[in-house]
Design a protein around this motif. Sequence first.
Motif, PDB file in Angstrom:
ATOM      1  N   GLY A 255       0.810  -1.210   0.000  1.00 23.87           N
ATOM      2  CA  GLY A 255       0.000   0.000   0.000  1.00 23.87           C
ATOM      3  C   GLY A 255       0.841   1.257   0.000  1.00 23.87           C
ATOM      4  O   GLY A 255       1.770   1.397   0.805  1.00 23.87           O
ATOM      5  N   ALA A 256       0.522   2.174  -0.917  1.00 27.54           N
ATOM      6  CA  ALA A 256       1.244   3.450  -1.006  1.00 27.54           C
ATOM      7  C   ALA A 256       0.348   4.602  -0.570  1.00 27.54           C
ATOM      8  O   ALA A 256       0.314   5.650  -1.198  1.00 27.54           O
ATOM      9  CB  ALA A 256       1.756   3.673  -2.429  1.00 27.54           C
ATOM     10  N   GLY A 257      -0.389   4.372   0.524  1.00 23.90           N
ATOM     11  CA  GLY A 257      -1.151   5.444   1.146  1.00 23.90           C
ATOM     12  C   GLY A 257      -0.353   6.033   2.287  1.00 23.90           C
ATOM     13  O   GLY A 257       0.881   5.920   2.337  1.00 23.90           O
ATOM     14  N   ILE A 258      -1.041   6.647   3.224  1.00 26.07           N
ATOM     15  CA  ILE A 258      -0.355   7.273   4.360  1.00 26.07           C
ATOM     16  C   ILE A 258       0.494   6.270   5.122  1.00 26.07           C
ATOM     17  O   ILE A 258       1.656   6.535   5.455  1.00 26.07           O
ATOM     18  CB  ILE A 258      -1.389   7.945   5.285  1.00 26.07           C
ATOM     19  N   SER A 259      -0.052   5.086   5.401  1.00 22.27           N
ATOM     20  CA  SER A 259       0.683   4.098   6.206  1.00 22.27           C
ATOM     21  C   SER A 259       1.934   3.609   5.497  1.00 22.27           C
ATOM     22  O   SER A 259       3.018   3.531   6.091  1.00 22.27           O
ATOM     23  CB  SER A 259      -0.229   2.915   6.531  1.00 22.27           C
TER      24      SER A 259
ATOM     25  N   ARG B 283      -1.775  -1.384  -5.505  1.00 22.17           N
ATOM     26  CA  ARG B 283      -2.707  -1.930  -6.495  1.00 22.17           C
ATOM     27  C   ARG B 283      -3.209  -0.887  -7.483  1.00 22.17           C
ATOM     28  O   ARG B 283      -3.582  -1.210  -8.597  1.00 22.17           O
ATOM     29  CB  ARG B 283      -3.898  -2.569  -5.790  1.00 22.17           C
ATOM     30  N   ARG B 284      -3.240   0.372  -7.070  1.00 24.33           N
ATOM     31  CA  ARG B 284      -3.715   1.442  -7.945  1.00 24.33           C
ATOM     32  C   ARG B 284      -2.562   2.017  -8.771  1.00 24.33           C
ATOM     33  O   ARG B 284      -1.404   1.675  -8.549  1.00 24.33           O
ATOM     34  CB  ARG B 284      -4.381   2.532  -7.102  1.00 24.33           C
ATOM     35  N   GLU B 285      -2.901   2.908  -9.695  1.00 19.67           N
ATOM     36  CA  GLU B 285      -1.869   3.499 -10.547  1.00 19.67           C
ATOM     37  C   GLU B 285      -1.306   4.777  -9.952  1.00 19.67           C
ATOM     38  O   GLU B 285      -0.418   5.396 -10.538  1.00 19.67           O
ATOM     39  CB  GLU B 285      -2.444   3.789 -11.948  1.00 19.67           C
ATOM     40  N   ASN B 286      -1.844   5.188  -8.817  1.00 17.38           N
ATOM     41  CA  ASN B 286      -1.374   6.389  -8.149  1.00 17.38           C
ATOM     42  C   ASN B 286      -1.203   6.104  -6.662  1.00 17.38           C
ATOM     43  O   ASN B 286      -1.845   5.203  -6.119  1.00 17.38           O
ATOM     44  CB  ASN B 286      -2.372   7.539  -8.317  1.00 17.38           C
ATOM     45  N   LEU B 287      -0.367   6.901  -6.024  1.00 18.75           N
ATOM     46  CA  LEU B 287      -0.234   6.778  -4.579  1.00 18.75           C
ATOM     47  C   LEU B 287      -1.340   7.568  -3.887  1.00 18.75           C
ATOM     48  O   LEU B 287      -2.090   8.309  -4.513  1.00 18.75           O
ATOM     49  CB  LEU B 287       1.148   7.246  -4.131  1.00 18.75           C
ATOM     50  N   GLY B 288      -1.450   7.405  -2.588  1.00 15.08           N
ATOM     51  CA  GLY B 288      -2.405   8.200  -1.828  1.00 15.08           C
ATOM     52  C   GLY B 288      -3.495   7.399  -1.151  1.00 15.08           C
ATOM     53  O   GLY B 288      -4.160   7.898  -0.250  1.00 15.08           O
ATOM     54  N   GLY B 289      -3.726   6.159  -1.598  1.00  8.77           N
ATOM     55  CA  GLY B 289      -4.736   5.327  -0.953  1.00  8.77           C
ATOM     56  C   GLY B 289      -6.108   5.974  -0.968  1.00  8.77           C
ATOM     57  O   GLY B 289      -6.644   6.332  -2.016  1.00  8.77           O
ATOM     58  N   THR B 290      -6.683   6.150   0.212  1.00  7.74           N
ATOM     59  CA  THR B 290      -8.007   6.754   0.367  1.00  7.74           C
ATOM     60  C   THR B 290      -8.123   8.075  -0.379  1.00  7.74           C
ATOM     61  O   THR B 290      -9.151   8.357  -1.008  1.00  7.74           O
ATOM     62  CB  THR B 290      -8.292   6.998   1.865  1.00  7.74           C
ATOM     63  N   TRP B 291      -7.065   8.867  -0.328  1.00  6.95           N
ATOM     64  CA  TRP B 291      -7.125  10.228  -0.880  1.00  6.95           C
ATOM     65  C   TRP B 291      -7.040  10.247  -2.385  1.00  6.95           C
ATOM     66  O   TRP B 291      -7.319  11.280  -3.014  1.00  6.95           O
ATOM     67  CB  TRP B 291      -6.034  11.083  -0.239  1.00  6.95           C
ATOM     68  N   ASP B 292      -6.674   9.130  -2.991  1.00  3.71           N
ATOM     69  CA  ASP B 292      -6.726   9.014  -4.447  1.00  3.71           C
ATOM     70  C   ASP B 292      -7.986   8.278  -4.894  1.00  3.71           C
ATOM     71  O   ASP B 292      -8.546   8.571  -5.945  1.00  3.71           O
ATOM     72  CB  ASP B 292      -5.490   8.269  -4.961  1.00  3.71           C
ATOM     73  N   LEU B 293      -8.437   7.327  -4.087  1.00  2.66           N
ATOM     74  CA  LEU B 293      -9.604   6.529  -4.461  1.00  2.66           C
ATOM     75  C   LEU B 293     -10.879   7.362  -4.484  1.00  2.66           C
ATOM     76  O   LEU B 293     -11.649   7.329  -5.446  1.00  2.66           O
ATOM     77  CB  LEU B 293      -9.770   5.358  -3.482  1.00  2.66           C
ATOM     78  N   PHE B 294     -11.129   8.095  -3.414  1.00  3.54           N
ATOM     79  CA  PHE B 294     -12.381   8.853  -3.303  1.00  3.54           C
ATOM     80  C   PHE B 294     -12.284  10.159  -4.088  1.00  3.54           C
ATOM     81  O   PHE B 294     -11.353  10.934  -3.902  1.00  3.54           O
ATOM     82  CB  PHE B 294     -12.697   9.145  -1.829  1.00  3.54           C
ATOM     83  N   ARG B 295     -13.291  10.389  -4.942  1.00  6.71           N
ATOM     84  CA  ARG B 295     -13.298  11.575  -5.801  1.00  6.71           C
ATOM     85  C   ARG B 295     -14.587  12.382  -5.653  1.00  6.71           C
ATOM     86  O   ARG B 295     -14.892  13.207  -6.503  1.00  6.71           O
ATOM     87  CB  ARG B 295     -13.133  11.150  -7.268  1.00  6.71           C
ATOM     88  N   TYR B 296     -15.344  12.142  -4.613  1.00  8.28           N
ATOM     89  CA  TYR B 296     -16.612  12.845  -4.469  1.00  8.28           C
ATOM     90  C   TYR B 296     -16.387  14.316  -4.125  1.00  8.28           C
ATOM     91  O   TYR B 296     -15.306  14.698  -3.648  1.00  8.28           O
ATOM     92  CB  TYR B 296     -17.505  12.159  -3.435  1.00  8.28           C
ATOM     93  N   PRO B 297     -17.382  15.161  -4.379  1.00  7.39           N
ATOM     94  CA  PRO B 297     -17.211  16.603  -4.152  1.00  7.39           C
ATOM     95  C   PRO B 297     -16.839  16.933  -2.708  1.00  7.39           C
ATOM     96  O   PRO B 297     -17.448  16.432  -1.773  1.00  7.39           O
ATOM     97  CB  PRO B 297     -18.596  17.181  -4.496  1.00  7.39           C
ATOM     98  N   GLY B 298     -15.798  17.742  -2.577  1.00  8.87           N
ATOM     99  CA  GLY B 298     -15.417  18.241  -1.259  1.00  8.87           C
ATOM    100  C   GLY B 298     -14.569  17.312  -0.429  1.00  8.87           C
ATOM    101  O   GLY B 298     -14.269  17.635   0.729  1.00  8.87           O
ATOM    102  N   ILE B 299     -14.161  16.156  -0.972  1.00 12.71           N
ATOM    103  CA  ILE B 299     -13.421  15.180  -0.168  1.00 12.71           C
ATOM    104  C   ILE B 299     -12.291  15.857   0.608  1.00 12.71           C
ATOM    105  O   ILE B 299     -11.473  16.564   0.041  1.00 12.71           O
ATOM    106  CB  ILE B 299     -12.879  14.030  -1.031  1.00 12.71           C
ATOM    107  N   ARG B 300     -12.284  15.624   1.907  1.00 14.36           N
ATOM    108  CA  ARG B 300     -11.344  16.296   2.806  1.00 14.36           C
ATOM    109  C   ARG B 300     -11.065  15.424   4.012  1.00 14.36           C
ATOM    110  O   ARG B 300     -11.728  14.411   4.241  1.00 14.36           O
ATOM    111  CB  ARG B 300     -11.947  17.629   3.270  1.00 14.36           C
ATOM    112  N   SER B 301     -10.101  15.842   4.808  1.00 19.22           N
ATOM    113  CA  SER B 301      -9.797  15.147   6.058  1.00 19.22           C
ATOM    114  C   SER B 301     -10.866  15.475   7.086  1.00 19.22           C
ATOM    115  O   SER B 301     -11.485  16.541   7.041  1.00 19.22           O
ATOM    116  CB  SER B 301      -8.430  15.579   6.586  1.00 19.22           C
ATOM    117  N   ASP B 302     -11.100  14.553   8.008  1.00 19.79           N
ATOM    118  CA  ASP B 302     -11.954  14.880   9.154  1.00 19.79           C
ATOM    119  C   ASP B 302     -11.126  14.929  10.428  1.00 19.79           C
ATOM    120  O   ASP B 302     -11.656  14.936  11.530  1.00 19.79           O
ATOM    121  CB  ASP B 302     -13.129  13.904   9.286  1.00 19.79           C
ATOM    122  N   SER B 303      -9.804  14.990  10.245  1.00 17.95           N
ATOM    123  CA  SER B 303      -8.861  15.241  11.337  1.00 17.95           C
ATOM    124  C   SER B 303      -7.971  16.395  10.912  1.00 17.95           C
ATOM    125  O   SER B 303      -7.786  16.637   9.716  1.00 17.95           O
ATOM    126  CB  SER B 303      -7.991  14.011  11.611  1.00 17.95           C
TER     127      SER B 303
END
Length: 502
Positions: free
Chosen positions: A14-18, A40-60
Motif C-alpha cells: 500500500g502506497a497510502g499514508i501508512s 494496487r492502484r496506478e497512483n499513490l495516496g490510498g483513500t485520498w486518491d480513491l475517493f473523488r466525491y465533491p469536497g473530499i477532505r480530512s476529518d482530522s
Amino acid sequence: MLATAPDFDVLIVGAGISGIGMAAHMRMKAPGHSFAIVERRENLGGTWDLFRYPGIRSDSDMHTLGFDFEPWRHEKSIADAPAILEYLNRIVDERDIRRHIRFGQKVISADFRSDEARWHVEMEAEDGTRSHLTANFIYLGSGYYDYDEPYDPGFQLGAFEGQVVHPQFWPEDLDYAGKKVVVIGSGATAVTIVPSMAGKAAHVTMLQRTPTWMVSRPAKDGFANFLRKILPETLAYKITRAKNIWMQDFTFKVARNKPEKVKGNLRKGLEKAMGKDYDKEAFTPPYNPWEQRLCLVPDADMFNAINAGKASIVTGHIEAFEAKGIRLKSGELIEADIIVTATGLKMAVAGKIAVSVDGEAVDFAKRFYYKGCMFSNLPNLAVVFGYLNASWTLRADINSDYVCRVLNEMRARNIDTVVPVLTPEMEAQIEEDDIYDFSSGYIQRAKHIQPRNGVNYPWRLNQEYVVDRKLMASDPVDDGILAFRRAGANAQRPEEQLEAAE
C-alpha cells in the motif's frame, strides 16, 4: 544468515499514508534494509486518491494526520484531498521513495515459509498477469476497508428512474447542476458531500436514519498559522501537533466521562451556527458523543447550506424507492434526480490478502493484537490500524518507528525471524476486551473478522495514543514475548528469484 537473500528485506503493501510513512521511517531509521512498496492502484495516496466525491477532505486536523517528521505547510489544517496528495507526493519525491513503488500490483496471497524465513508473495496486475517476489518482512499499510466493494444495505433501487452513485465509485462526469439530490447517510462522507453539492444542485437532502453528533471548527488553525510566522517551521509544527494531540485526548476523555456536559457544549455550538430554533431532533443522536466519531463541519459549511435553504436534513426510515424519489415509512416522498448512497464502508482485514504460514491459512479472528502492531504467533508481519478517536497517522508513525527498531535488532543479532509468542497457557490468562468500543455500524458489522483484543498491554489494540507512544518507545524490543529466531534452511528455486529494482 540466509544463504540466498530474499528480493527485499521489507515488502510494504500500500502506497497510502501508512505505506509512505513506513518507507520514510525506513530511510531515516533503518537505511541498511532494502524495501519495495506494492500498490494496487496506478497512483499513490490510498483513500485520498480513491475517493473523488465533491469536497473530499480530512476529518482530522493535518497537524496530527500529517507525519511527525514532515511539517504541514498549508494554511488550512482541515485539508482537501488534492492538498493531502500534494503533501504525500512531496514526501515521496524529496525522500527518494517513488522509485521503490510498484504501481498496478495487487497482492493476492502471502505465504511465510519458516525454513526460508521469507514471505512468498503473489501479485496480480490489471491485465491478470501474475508475478512473484519474496521478502523477509511484510508491513501491511493496506487500510481498513474493502477497496472493491462498499457496504450494501440491500436497497432495492430498480424502480428509481434517476441516477444512483456511491461515494467510493464517484463518476467523473456527474452533472448535478440544478438537480434534486438525496444523500443517504449521516456520517463524515455525507456531511462533506451535502454542502459541497449544495452550491450547484437545486437542493440537497441528507436522509438519515439516525442523527450524528456534529461540531464546527475553522478550517484554518489560527494558532498554527501564527506560530509559523514567528518560529522555525519544524518547531511551530511540533508545538501545534502536541497541542492538537492533547486536545484530541482531552475531548475524548471528557466525552466518555462527562457525556452530558459535552452534549450541552455541542448543542450550544449548533445553536450558535443555526439559531435557537434549529431542528434539535435532526441533530440529537440516541448515543453519547464519541460513542461514534464526531462529525467535523469545517467553517460551519453544512449549517450555512441549511440556513441558506440549499440543503436540509430529513430523519426517517426508507419504505421504498420509487420512480421519482424515496418513499419514507411516514408516507413522505423525497423527490430526487440523483441518489447518493453514503451508507458506509465495508471493513476488511489485511487487505483481503490470503495470508498463510507454511501453507496453513491464517485466521486473523483467532489471533491477538500485539502492541497494536503485530499478531500473536505470526512471524515477520506488522500492520497499521489507526485510531478511532484520533488521527490515523499517529498510529502509523509509532508503528513504523517500532518496526524499524525491530528490523535493526534483527540485523544486529544476525537473525531472520521475529514472532510474538503466545502459548496456550498464556492465552488462557488473557482477559478479552471489546476491540473497538464504538457503536458505528461499519465496526459492528465487521467484528466477526477482527483480531482479538486483550484488556492489558501488550495483547491489545489500544485507543490511547499518548500511552501507546510512551510504551512503544520505552519498552525494549526484546521484551520476553517477541522471540528472535533463525531459519534452519534457505531453499529457493531459481525460477522464483526476482531481480530487485534499483
